[in-house]
Design a protein around this motif. Sequence first.
Motif, mmCIF file in Angstrom:
data_model
loop_
_atom_site.group_PDB
_atom_site.id
_atom_site.type_symbol
_atom_site.label_atom_id
_atom_site.label_comp_id
_atom_site.label_asym_id
_atom_site.label_seq_id
_atom_site.Cartn_x
_atom_site.Cartn_y
_atom_site.Cartn_z
ATOM 1 N N ALA A 457 0.859 -1.334 0.177
ATOM 2 C CA ALA A 457 -0.160 0.143 0.296
ATOM 3 C C ALA A 457 0.874 1.283 -0.026
ATOM 4 O O ALA A 457 0.623 2.176 -0.644
ATOM 5 N N CYS A 458 2.010 1.209 0.719
ATOM 6 C CA CYS A 458 2.895 2.234 0.695
ATOM 7 C C CYS A 458 3.564 2.490 -0.597
ATOM 8 O O CYS A 458 3.688 3.808 -1.180
ATOM 9 N N ALA A 459 3.863 1.470 -1.401
ATOM 10 C CA ALA A 459 4.472 1.605 -2.629
ATOM 11 C C ALA A 459 3.460 2.226 -3.664
ATOM 12 O O ALA A 459 3.807 2.717 -4.713
ATOM 13 N N GLU A 460 2.080 1.846 -3.186
ATOM 14 C CA GLU A 460 1.049 2.492 -4.507
ATOM 15 C C GLU A 460 0.730 4.001 -4.199
ATOM 16 O O GLU A 460 0.068 4.338 -4.801
ATOM 17 N N ALA A 461 1.123 4.428 -2.922
ATOM 18 C CA ALA A 461 0.848 6.024 -2.701
ATOM 19 C C ALA A 461 1.524 6.915 -3.790
ATOM 20 O O ALA A 461 2.656 6.520 -4.358
ATOM 21 N N GLU A 462 0.719 8.056 -3.788
ATOM 22 C CA GLU A 462 1.304 9.049 -4.766
ATOM 23 C C GLU A 462 2.833 9.667 -4.145
ATOM 24 O O GLU A 462 2.844 9.648 -2.867
ATOM 25 N N GLY A 463 3.382 9.973 -5.124
ATOM 26 C CA GLY A 463 4.727 10.775 -4.858
ATOM 27 C C GLY A 463 5.950 10.030 -4.820
ATOM 28 O O GLY A 463 6.861 10.568 -4.984
ATOM 29 N N TRP A 464 5.886 8.814 -5.237
ATOM 30 C CA TRP A 464 7.073 7.836 -5.439
ATOM 31 C C TRP A 464 7.550 8.129 -7.041
ATOM 32 O O TRP A 464 8.789 8.197 -7.010
ATOM 33 N N SER A 465 6.708 8.257 -7.793
ATOM 34 C CA SER A 465 7.141 8.192 -9.141
ATOM 35 C C SER A 465 7.548 9.595 -9.848
ATOM 36 O O SER A 465 7.541 9.968 -11.002
ATOM 37 N N GLY A 466 7.898 10.634 -8.882
ATOM 38 C CA GLY A 466 8.213 11.901 -9.546
ATOM 39 C C GLY A 466 9.725 12.113 -9.895
ATOM 40 O O GLY A 466 9.875 12.837 -10.876
ATOM 41 N N ASP A 467 10.430 11.106 -9.510
ATOM 42 C CA ASP A 467 11.836 11.068 -9.859
ATOM 43 C C ASP A 467 12.486 9.615 -9.760
ATOM 44 O O ASP A 467 11.798 8.802 -9.373
ATOM 45 N N ALA A 468 13.511 9.315 -10.358
ATOM 46 C CA ALA A 468 14.291 8.240 -10.523
ATOM 47 C C ALA A 468 14.371 7.784 -9.078
ATOM 48 O O ALA A 468 14.332 6.292 -8.824
ATOM 49 N N GLU A 469 14.969 8.503 -8.003
ATOM 50 C CA GLU A 469 15.274 8.042 -6.767
ATOM 51 C C GLU A 469 13.922 7.603 -5.891
ATOM 52 O O GLU A 469 13.913 6.592 -5.435
ATOM 53 N N GLY A 470 12.718 8.209 -6.415
ATOM 54 C CA GLY A 470 11.703 7.941 -5.553
ATOM 55 C C GLY A 470 11.140 6.303 -6.340
ATOM 56 O O GLY A 470 10.787 5.505 -5.719
ATOM 57 N N GLU A 471 11.294 6.222 -7.615
ATOM 58 C CA GLU A 471 10.676 5.198 -8.181
ATOM 59 C C GLU A 471 11.782 3.690 -7.792
ATOM 60 O O GLU A 471 11.288 2.651 -7.519
ATOM 61 N N ARG A 472 13.061 4.024 -7.406
ATOM 62 C CA ARG A 472 13.875 3.120 -6.792
ATOM 63 C C ARG A 472 13.155 2.868 -5.787
ATOM 64 O O ARG A 472 13.620 1.415 -5.295
ATOM 65 N N PHE A 473 13.223 3.531 -4.775
ATOM 66 C CA PHE A 473 12.451 3.228 -3.406
ATOM 67 C C PHE A 473 11.309 2.476 -3.471
ATOM 68 O O PHE A 473 11.114 1.855 -2.642
ATOM 69 N N ARG A 474 10.449 2.849 -4.314
ATOM 70 C CA ARG A 474 9.153 2.252 -4.729
ATOM 71 C C ARG A 474 9.506 0.642 -4.949
ATOM 72 O O ARG A 474 8.770 -0.170 -4.579
ATOM 73 N N MET A 475 10.422 0.332 -5.763
ATOM 74 C CA MET A 475 10.692 -0.852 -6.337
ATOM 75 C C MET A 475 11.105 -1.713 -5.233
ATOM 76 O O MET A 475 10.978 -2.990 -4.785
ATOM 77 N N VAL A 476 11.916 -1.138 -4.202
ATOM 78 C CA VAL A 476 12.466 -1.638 -3.050
ATOM 79 C C VAL A 476 11.327 -2.214 -2.083
ATOM 80 O O VAL A 476 11.327 -3.377 -1.455
ATOM 81 N N LEU A 477 10.524 -1.138 -1.976
ATOM 82 C CA LEU A 477 9.232 -1.640 -1.187
ATOM 83 C C LEU A 477 8.309 -2.857 -1.560
ATOM 84 O O LEU A 477 8.115 -3.712 -0.832
ATOM 85 N N LEU A 478 8.215 -2.860 -3.129
ATOM 86 C CA LEU A 478 7.642 -3.880 -3.643
ATOM 87 C C LEU A 478 8.311 -5.273 -3.419
ATOM 88 O O LEU A 478 7.625 -6.404 -3.106
#
Length: 500
Positions: A457-478
Amino acid sequence: MPSADGETTAVRAPAAAWALENAVLSAAMVARRLPWADAPARALGLDALTGEGVTRSLLAHLRRTRSGRPVRLRTPFGSFLVPLLAADAEALLVRAAEAGALESPVGLTAAGRRYGLSPHAQPHGKTAPPGGELPELIARSVAEVLELRHGDGTLEWRDWHGVMTRLARRVVLGAAGADDTLLSEVVDRAAATAPAPDRRAHEAWAAALERRLAPYLRLPDPDSLTARLAEAGGHEAGEGEGGRTGGAAGTAGAGDRAAGSDILTAAVAHALALVSEALTTTALQALALHTAEPAADPRDAVAGALRRYPPVAAAVYRVRAPFVWEGLAIGADTEILCAPGWLPGQDASLPGVWPSALCGTPGDCAATRFAALVAQETVRGLTAAARAFVISPDLTAGGPPATLDPRSLVVALADGRVTAAMPTPRAPAHGCAPASYGVLARSSARRLESHAAGLAACAEAEGWSGDAEGERFRMVLLGHAERCAKAADGVRRAADRLVL
């Protein structure tokens, strides 16, 4: 304006920060809203590059360049007059209150949301806290908390919150008020409803609070804080000259009694709000911090929780009428921003002093001291009865986290009855059937599944895909969520085999 020696002192407006200074502070405040922004700096041990570190460095720069005087700063959450020294902050707010120019403070979250604070109130007399009955009340609540644990020793937030709010009502109001859950809700709503935007709603909740508290104030429980507050305010409420002589003086005495009743109602509500906050939030955070130093005094753990995670991290004070303070002209509609963590040389963990971690009003607050005392004794009772372990988040990697939300904190308490929370393997007790361990394994599987769902659910929240660093953290959470789900499946299959 004329000074004490008859000379004229120039009145000037507070200095304004430069555009670059405003930009740096704004960036630091916005960074605190992003869950991953400080992660790289903390991983490298560079705390000065975190949002909090940058804010502290900028304020230290402003103190050097502005001689410590209050500065006007523009932030994403508004334009504020920010005192840079604790003494100035208190003196400025006290002067505004004396001039009748200060509105009730509101809290300000890291995300910029404003919320109501419990209005400060206390009788003028000396208030003595409940004495010998307090340890017994806390011991009962500790036993109740231990009974509500899961098989693996973990506590649910709703169970902890229910027991602690009941303890707060018992200590403040007495036995009759312990189960009055509606009163806690009314206290919260009355504090959250500010008079400025919606006066009708504010008056309605204030009237509801007065009605709800009336039965406990008419005949206070002798073993409650309410009884001691009533004793402290007794002279102001009903022992003036008017109460004894009658006539015009008697009318004044009736007014004094009414005023005393209002003060007592507000003081009891304020005490209940602060004790409830200290027990539900600060005590649980202190219990988690105590796991890092089990030999330390619980008082230090509570002080550390108040210092690191103050419930009132920042407060905004709106000025409704112009006034002058030490040659500075403070205009109407100015908003003064005070944050305990921004003022140097101040220990927000010291109960009663200002700036307080619990109360936004400048000056001494007896309710703050009492709330800290109850939290300390509660942590002392819990650590004496069981050993605490933090399951989530990990408090051993790099020290305490920047934030510690009690609702997401998973704490386990191990004693002679529950040992599953112990971090190292222990030999099974003689005679224990495998099925008993299967029950614990199933509980662990459910917790792993819940953790996996939360990460996803945290990975699906808005705000992660704003830049490459956020996207990387999103993939770590998933990735973590997937591993937790697989682990839950394996633990469940092992549990099924043990139970058969």
